[in-house]
Design a protein around this motif. Structure first.
Motif, PDB file in Angstrom:
ATOM      1  N   VAL A   1       0.866  -1.191   0.000  1.00 24.97           N
ATOM      2  CA  VAL A   1       0.000   0.000   0.000  1.00 24.97           C
ATOM      3  C   VAL A   1       0.900   1.239   0.000  1.00 24.97           C
ATOM      4  CG1 VAL A   1      -1.909   1.205   1.140  1.00 24.97           C
ATOM      5  CG2 VAL A   1      -1.718  -1.286   1.336  1.00 24.97           C
ATOM      6  N   PRO A   2       1.101   1.883  -1.161  1.00 27.77           N
ATOM      7  CA  PRO A   2       1.993   3.042  -1.199  1.00 27.77           C
ATOM      8  C   PRO A   2       1.466   4.175  -0.306  1.00 27.77           C
ATOM      9  CG  PRO A   2       1.221   2.448  -3.424  1.00 27.77           C
ATOM     10  CD  PRO A   2       0.478   1.597  -2.460  1.00 27.77           C
ATOM     11  N   THR A   3       2.373   5.022   0.141  1.00 28.91           N
ATOM     12  CA  THR A   3       1.990   6.106   1.061  1.00 28.91           C
ATOM     13  C   THR A   3       0.877   6.976   0.467  1.00 28.91           C
ATOM     14  OG1 THR A   3       4.298   6.089   1.633  1.00 28.91           O
ATOM     15  CG2 THR A   3       3.013   7.909   2.522  1.00 28.91           C
ATOM     16  N   ILE A   4       0.968   7.298  -0.838  1.00 27.62           N
ATOM     17  CA  ILE A   4      -0.076   8.158  -1.433  1.00 27.62           C
ATOM     18  C   ILE A   4      -1.447   7.485  -1.375  1.00 27.62           C
ATOM     19  CG2 ILE A   4       0.946   9.856  -3.030  1.00 27.62           C
ATOM     20  CD1 ILE A   4       1.053   7.622  -5.138  1.00 27.62           C
TER      21      ILE A   4
ATOM     22  N   LYS B   1      -2.720   7.748   2.297  1.00 27.59           N
ATOM     23  CA  LYS B   1      -3.196   9.107   2.583  1.00 27.59           C
ATOM     24  C   LYS B   1      -4.619   9.286   2.012  1.00 27.59           C
ATOM     25  CE  LYS B   1      -1.566  13.827   1.780  1.00 27.59           C
ATOM     26  NZ  LYS B   1      -2.391  14.232   0.650  1.00 27.59           N
ATOM     27  N   SER B   2      -4.827   8.846   0.782  1.00 26.58           N
ATOM     28  CA  SER B   2      -6.159   8.982   0.170  1.00 26.58           C
ATOM     29  C   SER B   2      -7.198   8.187   0.958  1.00 26.58           C
ATOM     30  CB  SER B   2      -6.157   8.468  -1.272  1.00 26.58           C
ATOM     31  OG  SER B   2      -5.214   9.144  -2.031  1.00 26.58           O
ATOM     32  N   LEU B   3      -6.819   6.974   1.427  1.00 32.71           N
ATOM     33  CA  LEU B   3      -7.791   6.140   2.145  1.00 32.71           C
ATOM     34  C   LEU B   3      -8.220   6.801   3.450  1.00 32.71           C
ATOM     35  CD1 LEU B   3      -6.268   2.583   1.530  1.00 32.71           C
ATOM     36  CD2 LEU B   3      -8.296   3.578   0.458  1.00 32.71           C
ATOM     37  N   ILE B   4      -7.265   7.446   4.109  1.00 33.44           N
ATOM     38  CA  ILE B   4      -7.610   8.138   5.366  1.00 33.44           C
ATOM     39  C   ILE B   4      -8.600   9.272   5.071  1.00 33.44           C
ATOM     40  CG2 ILE B   4      -6.672   9.623   7.206  1.00 33.44           C
ATOM     41  CD1 ILE B   4      -4.102   7.828   7.026  1.00 33.44           C
ATOM     42  N   GLU B   5      -8.332  10.022   4.013  1.00 31.51           N
ATOM     43  CA  GLU B   5      -9.224  11.149   3.690  1.00 31.51           C
ATOM     44  C   GLU B   5     -10.622  10.655   3.295  1.00 31.51           C
ATOM     45  OE1 GLU B   5      -5.638  13.832   1.910  1.00 31.51           O
ATOM     46  OE2 GLU B   5      -7.564  14.002   0.871  1.00 31.51           O
ATOM     47  N   ILE B   6     -10.668   9.610   2.464  1.00 29.82           N
ATOM     48  CA  ILE B   6     -11.981   9.132   1.986  1.00 29.82           C
ATOM     49  C   ILE B   6     -12.818   8.574   3.144  1.00 29.82           C
ATOM     50  CG2 ILE B   6     -13.130   7.435   0.476  1.00 29.82           C
ATOM     51  CD1 ILE B   6     -10.648   7.712  -1.390  1.00 29.82           C
ATOM     52  N   SER B   7     -12.139   7.878   4.100  1.00 29.45           N
ATOM     53  CA  SER B   7     -12.911   7.228   5.171  1.00 29.45           C
ATOM     54  C   SER B   7     -13.273   8.188   6.310  1.00 29.45           C
ATOM     55  CB  SER B   7     -12.148   6.018   5.716  1.00 29.45           C
ATOM     56  OG  SER B   7     -10.916   6.456   6.234  1.00 29.45           O
TER      57      SER B   7
ATOM     58  N   GLU C   1      -2.806   7.149 -11.276  1.00 25.71           N
ATOM     59  CA  GLU C   1      -1.611   6.969 -12.114  1.00 25.71           C
ATOM     60  C   GLU C   1      -0.349   6.862 -11.255  1.00 25.71           C
ATOM     61  OE1 GLU C   1      -3.337   9.581 -11.585  1.00 25.71           O
ATOM     62  OE2 GLU C   1      -2.143  11.408 -11.562  1.00 25.71           O
ATOM     63  N   ASP C   2      -0.274   7.669 -10.173  1.00 23.91           N
ATOM     64  CA  ASP C   2       0.920   7.625  -9.324  1.00 23.91           C
ATOM     65  C   ASP C   2       0.951   6.342  -8.487  1.00 23.91           C
ATOM     66  OD1 ASP C   2       1.787  10.042 -10.309  1.00 23.91           O
ATOM     67  OD2 ASP C   2       0.686  11.199  -8.808  1.00 23.91           O
TER      68      ASP C   2
END
Ligand SMILES: C[S@@+](CC[C@H](N)C(=O)[O-])C[C@H]1O[C@@H](n2cnc3c(N)ncnc32)[C@H](O)[C@@H]1O
Length: 428
Positions: free
Chosen positions: A310-313, A316-322, A377-378
């Motif tokens: 699970v890449p850091t980016i 980070k997105s998962l924390i924001e979405i949840s 993409e990243d």
């Protein structure tokens, strides 16, 4: 980024010639519309820049654009696809047809056109699609039931003629339907805005003849090498494929909650690939990124594996979405996490099917969730690097729709880093 694909492209534009729209009037490529399909120029631009490529793989083959395009260029090509209808459909699209098969299909078509116009013709049962009256008015539905029965009565089971007639039937199913394709995916036309669609009794036999002529026109243009399509799961590709490939070009599902079953269900019900809504949900759960029916409730219970990268980016997105302030935030975070775990399983397994100097192209789109931009993409780039691909690069290729932040990208990489000897040889 130096591939032929990005030369002369203005990625700020929608570049519709890179989408399914370009394929619609392009022989076999236009036989079946799949909104997320990509275009022939997108694939051929990549392939034209690689004259040593011999064998091409598309592990998320869909309607088979990559493999058919490669085979028209004289290359050997294989598609892997999880949806059984798309596997059947592309197996017909890839086939070599003799002129006698085409003539015979034309003659059968003439008989079917006359027979299906008669109200006394045999009739198949209508498919068990929920709210079928939203799809077809009674007049058109009765015609489709007669058309299907006439095709099955007139052609031999398993024959090329029957397959060509059934591809035509799929086109008539959509031509007569009330489906509108002006969104990301399919929806229904508005009865108040287009009342004639709901009332007019069209010359449906003419629609059938017109679609048959389009299909046979494409069928007469045989690929130079017949591609192969295999049913299977791209998360475990070596269970289904044993060959090795020089080039991988694919467009996997995007994490945008689009359901393939939703768009494909009219064909799947009419041709018997689906008989009830529960199976539709099961198919969507098996496919990566599916959300239809039971797939949503399974997602709520899904638990990540501790083996996936699970890449850091992504974290980070998962924390924001949840975030609890987002209604359904946890469910959608699960959706995104599962999507990338599935992609990780695919990316970490695919290398064993690739030759030493091979190159991969993943055409992917980013998404937004509650204002959080998911940098798909990243994340692909980070995963490709983690599994050992080299020269991994991201090129923006087109704007997706009216949302300013949504784009499509070509994420490329090479299986092996060039060794010192070849760098010296190349004078670098
Ligand atoms: C974006 S579409 C590919 C469209 C294709 N490029 C074309 O032009 O038609 C992605 C495809 O991946 C398939 N798919 C989803 N999960 C899969 C899996 N686990 N293994 C193989 N194929 C899968 C879907 O059924 C869908 O057809």
């Amino acid at each position: 980024m130096t591939t032929a694909l990005t030369t002369a492209l203005d990625a700020r534009k929608q570049n519709a010639h890179l989408t399914f729209k370009h394929n619609q009037h392009n022989g076999r490529h236009g036989w079946l519309r799949l909104t997320p399909a990509y275009s022939v120029p997108l694939v051929s631009n990549i392939l034209n820049g690689h004259k040593y490529t011999v064998k091409v793989l598309d592990p998320f083959s869909g309607t088979g654009t990559t493999a058919l395009c490669a085979s028209y260029l004289g290359l050997r090509a294989t598609g892997l696809e999880i949806n059984p209808f798309l596997v059947w459909f592309s197996s017909v699209k890839f086939r070599n047809f003799s002129s006698s098969t085409i003539e015979k299909t034309m003659s059968l078509g003439a008989l079917i056109s006359v027979a299906s116009s008669s109200a006394d013709a045999p009739s198949a049962d209508p498919p068990p699609i929920h709210n079928i009256e939203r799809w077809w008015n009674d007049y058109d539905l009765r015609f489709l039931c007669r058309l299907k029965a006439c095709i099955l009565d007139t052609s031999d089971e398993g024959s090329d003629e029957r397959d060509l007639l059934l591809v035509t039937f799929c086109r008539v199913v959509i031509a007569l339907s009330n489906a509108a394709f002006n969104h990301q995916s399919m929806s229904f036309k508005d009865a108040d805005k287009s009342p004639q669609l709901f009332t007019v009794e069209r010359d449906n036999a003419y629609v059938f003849r017109k679609e048959l002529s389009f299909v046979l026109n494409g069928a007469s243009d045989n690929p130079r090498r017949e591609p192969i399509v295999v049913i299977g799961d791209a998360r475990q590709p070596s269970r289904f494929l044993s060959d090795k490939f020089d080039m991988l070009i694919t467009s996997p599902p995007y994490p945008n909650r689009m359901s393939y079953i939703r768009e494909l269900r009219p064909y799947m019900y009419w041709l018997g690939f689906l008989t009830n809504g529960r199976d539709a949900g099961e198919y969507d759960w098996q496919a990566i990124g599916g959300t239809w029916g039971v797939a949503t409730s399974r997602l709520a219970e899904w638990q990540p594996s501790d083996k996936a990268f699970v890449p850091t980016i992504l974290k980070k997105s998962l924390i924001e979405i949840s975030d609890p302030k987002n209604s359904n935030g946890r469910l959608l975070a699960n959706y995104v996490a599962k999507y990338f775990e599935d992609m990780w399983n695919h990316l970490s397994a695919i290398g064993s099917l690739l030759n030493e100097d091979s190159e991969v192209h993943y055409i992917v789109g980013n998404s937004t969730f509650y204002g959080t931009l998911l940098p798909v993409e990243d994340i692909f780039k980070a995963m490709l690097q983690e599994v050992g691909f080299h020269d991994v690069e991201v090129a923006k290729i087109r704007k997706r729709n009216s949302k300013a932040e949504l784009f499509e990208f070509d994420v490329t990489g090479k299986k092996n880093q060039p060794d010192e000897q070849s760098l010296l040889y190349a004078g670098k």
